[in-house]
Design an enzyme around this catalytic site. Structure first.
Site, short mmCIF file in Angstrom:
data_model
loop_
_atom_site.label_atom_id
_atom_site.label_comp_id
_atom_site.label_asym_id
_atom_site.label_seq_id
_atom_site.Cartn_x
_atom_site.Cartn_y
_atom_site.Cartn_z
N GLU A 116 0.79 -1.24 0.00
CA GLU A 116 0.00 0.00 0.00
C GLU A 116 0.83 1.29 0.00
O GLU A 116 0.57 2.21 0.77
CB GLU A 116 -0.96 0.00 1.20
CG GLU A 116 -1.89 -1.19 1.20
CD GLU A 116 -2.80 -1.26 2.42
OE1 GLU A 116 -2.75 -0.37 3.28
OE2 GLU A 116 -3.58 -2.22 2.49
N HIS A 141 -10.62 -5.69 -2.44
CA HIS A 141 -11.69 -5.50 -1.44
C HIS A 141 -12.81 -4.70 -2.12
O HIS A 141 -12.66 -3.50 -2.35
CB HIS A 141 -11.17 -4.70 -0.24
CG HIS A 141 -10.12 -5.41 0.54
ND1 HIS A 141 -10.37 -6.56 1.25
CD2 HIS A 141 -8.81 -5.14 0.75
CE1 HIS A 141 -9.27 -6.97 1.86
NE2 HIS A 141 -8.30 -6.13 1.56
O1 G3I Z 1 -6.05 -8.46 18.85
C1 G3I Z 1 -6.46 -7.18 19.36
C2 G3I Z 1 -7.32 -7.33 20.59
O2 G3I Z 1 -6.54 -7.91 21.62
C3 G3I Z 1 -7.83 -5.95 21.00
O3 G3I Z 1 -8.67 -6.08 22.07
C4 G3I Z 1 -8.57 -5.31 19.84
C5 G3I Z 1 -9.11 -3.92 20.17
O4 G3I Z 1 -8.63 -2.93 19.33
O5 G3I Z 1 -7.71 -5.22 18.73
C6 G3I Z 1 -7.25 -6.48 18.27
O6 G3I Z 1 -6.39 -6.28 17.17
C7 G3I Z 1 -7.01 -5.91 15.96
C8 G3I Z 1 -6.57 -6.91 14.91
O7 G3I Z 1 -7.10 -6.53 13.65
C9 G3I Z 1 -7.02 -8.33 15.21
O8 G3I Z 1 -8.40 -8.41 15.17
C10 G3I Z 1 -6.57 -4.53 15.58
O9 G3I Z 1 -7.08 -3.57 16.49
C11 G3I Z 1 -7.03 -4.20 14.17
O10 G3I Z 1 -6.48 -2.96 13.77
C12 G3I Z 1 -6.62 -5.27 13.22
O11 G3I Z 1 -7.18 -4.99 11.96
C13 G3I Z 1 -6.57 -5.63 10.86
C14 G3I Z 1 -6.15 -4.58 9.86
O12 G3I Z 1 -5.62 -5.19 8.69
C15 G3I Z 1 -5.06 -3.67 10.45
O13 G3I Z 1 -4.50 -2.89 9.51
C16 G3I Z 1 -7.55 -6.61 10.24
O14 G3I Z 1 -7.75 -7.70 11.15
C17 G3I Z 1 -6.98 -7.15 8.93
O15 G3I Z 1 -7.95 -7.90 8.27
C18 G3I Z 1 -6.58 -5.99 8.04
O16 G3I Z 1 -6.01 -6.50 6.87
C19 G3I Z 1 -5.65 -5.53 5.91
C20 G3I Z 1 -4.41 -6.05 5.18
O17 G3I Z 1 -3.38 -6.32 6.10
C21 G3I Z 1 -3.93 -5.07 4.14
N1 G3I Z 1 -4.99 -4.72 3.23
C22 G3I Z 1 -6.23 -4.27 3.85
C23 G3I Z 1 -6.74 -5.29 4.85
C24 G3I Z 1 -8.06 -4.87 5.41
O18 G3I Z 1 -7.94 -3.69 6.17
#
Ligand code: G3I
Length: 447
Positions: free
Chosen positions: A162, A241
């Site tokens: 990205e 997406h």
């Molecule tokens: O695991 C913690 C948990 O302990 C905590 O209580 C909670 C509260 O904020 O957060 C949890 O972590 C989250 C994590 O996902 C696991 O669920 C993060 O906050 C959250 O920011 C994170 O989001 C991920 C995101 O990337 C971050 O950039 C998504 O799961 C993931 O699907 C998403 O994937 C991205 C690709 O890497 C790049 N392209 C876009 C795609 C979708 O956004």
């Protein structure tokens, strides 16, 4: 299996090409085949994979793991290989959750896509606070350490994720990494290649699906430039997406084909499409068919298993419902895969010495040498040709004050052109840094 006369002729032609051209993906007619009953088996009929993103904390969910083991043959860690997960404190690496995913996948005979080595987002706090040459060095060290740790276990790395801006500029996204210098992306790719020469190296982005969009064009120009200068890039990932505001574009196949024509594999890396029923199914079918129609589209990964596993669960964007039942979209993808398409022949990371599209190209790899308070040494190793011209550009106020194993000429005070002088394909230089510790930018061409 039944082959038409036309198919036989094309297969024969391809055999010849394959023999002559190791490393190239080529187009062949797909043999008619019986219907496979899983996504992975159906994709394998045309030499492709079908993958999913996996979250380590779901590996104890038996429904989740049951579907994972049955349907998919490629796995991407959804969050566990990102920079904040793997290097939470500078120089202290943490692979526990990533290893659980990699080990589970490999124990089931699945391959792994690595995601992601360098990204403006999901940086650990210590890195978010860095800028300039310290950040550049930290980023390159991260790439080197993580890619080395997983050496031999990763099919393809999203080396950089990205890095382009949304909107009409077609340029790079502003970020702390971008501010270290425009060459940060190629530096990351070179470091990744040195650390794991067997992994394919991908640039991965979103909103790059529509051929006419400025962002798509910007990424295309970068890949074209990298290929022309021998920067080691093997593939481009299209996250894909989609939702009603960002539907699958009608020119999607054109986009994939045009990138493939640059001599890289293309992969659909994070597919999800918000919606339901037949409309959602039709869009999934269209994306699958677009990949199948491009010989160098080597596989599709969906970004999660059940709708409830998705990062945008309320949009129900995946192939299985929250109970793990197959949706209409699943059947549409399976049917499309079973209908076949062009066959993709596995490629290995392009060895410039055998790349048939570029019989003599070159790769120049920079490595650090000794450092002193006022100057540092660097070394460049060239592969792919003995007939190279390497351009070394230093940033202000740096000056190259000594060289060895090459007889340079100078385009400007900052730009040195190096050629072989009978001492092999490695040469070196000393840079008086004047406070700027950035590595020089290096490019290579065949003379
Ligand atoms: O695991 C913690 C948990 O302990 C905590 O209580 C909670 C509260 O904020 O957060 C949890 O972590 C989250 C994590 O996902 C696991 O669920 C993060 O906050 C959250 O920011 C994170 O989001 C991920 C995101 O990337 C971050 O950039 C998504 O799961 C993931 O699907 C998403 O994937 C991205 C690709 O890497 C790049 N392209 C876009 C795609 C979708 O956004």
């Amino acid at each position: 299996m039944t082959l038409t006369t036309k198919s036989v002729a094309r297969v024969a032609l391809v055999s010849t090409l394959v023999a002559a051209a190791a490393g190239a993906a080529v187009l062949v007619a797909s043999p008619a085949s019986g219907a496979a009953s899983t996504l992975a088996a159906a994709a394998q009929q045309s030499g492709r994979y079908f993958g999913t993103a996996v979250a380590a904390n779901k590996l104890s969910d038996s429904t989740y793991v049951g579907i994972l083991n049955r349907e998919f043959d490629m796995v991407t860690a959804e969050n566990e290989m990102k920079m904040d997960a793997t290097e939470p404190n500078q120089g202290q690496f943490s692979y526990g959750n990533a290893d659980r995913i990699v080990n589970q996948a490999r124990s089931q005979g699945k391959r792994v896509r690595g995601h992601a080595l360098a990204w403006h987002s999901q940086q650990p706090g210590w890195m978010q606070r860095m800028e300039g040459s310290a950040l550049r060095q930290a980023m390159l060290n991260h790439v080197t350490q993580v890619a080395s740790y997983y050496r031999g276990k990763i099919y393809a790395w999203d080396v950089v994720n990205e890095a382009f801006a949304d909107g009409s500029s077609g340029g790079r996204r502003d970020s702390n990494l971008q501010r270290t210098g425009n060459d940060w992306i190629e530096a990351a790719f070179r470091a990744a290649r040195a650390a794991d020469p067997g992994a394919k190296l991908c640039y991965n982005d979103y909103n790059t699906d529509n051929w006419s969009h400025a962002k798509t064009q910007g990424v295309y120009r970068m890949v074209q430039d990298f290929k022309s200068r021998g920067v080691p890039i093997d593939c481009v990932g299209f996250q894909a997406h989609f939702n009603s505001g960002n539907p699958v574009p009608s020119n999607y196949h054109t986009t994939l084909q045009n990138f493939a024509n640059l001599g890289v594999d293309v992969q659909i890396t994070e597919l999800d499409i918000e919606g339901s029923g037949s409309s959602q199914a039709e869009q999934f079918k269209g994306v699958t068919q677009a990949c199948l129609a491009v010989a160098r589209c080597t596989g599709i990964t969906v970004w999660g298993i059940r709708d409830s596993d998705s990062w945008r669960a309320s949009g129900t964007p995946l192939l299985f419902d929250r109970n793990g039942n197959k949706k209409a979209a699943y059947n549409a993808v399976l049917d499309a895969l079973n209908a076949g398409g062009t066959t993709t022949v596995p490629t290995t990371p392009t060895d410039p010495t055998t790349d048939p599209q570029n019989p003599e190209s070159c790769t120049a790899t920079y490595s650090e040498g000794e450092k002193w308070s006022d100057r540092f040494n660097g070394q460049v190793t060239v592969s792919g040709t003995d007939n190279w011209v390497v351009t070394v550009t230093v940033g202000s106020p740096q000056r190259i004050i000594a060289t060895w194993n090459t007889s340079p000429t100078w385009e400007t005070a900052n730009v040195m052109t190096a050629r072989p002088n009978g001492n092999g394909n490695t040469f070196g230089f000393t840079i008086q840094h004047g406070g700027n510790w950035n590595w020089p930018s290096i490019s290579c061409r065949v003379a």
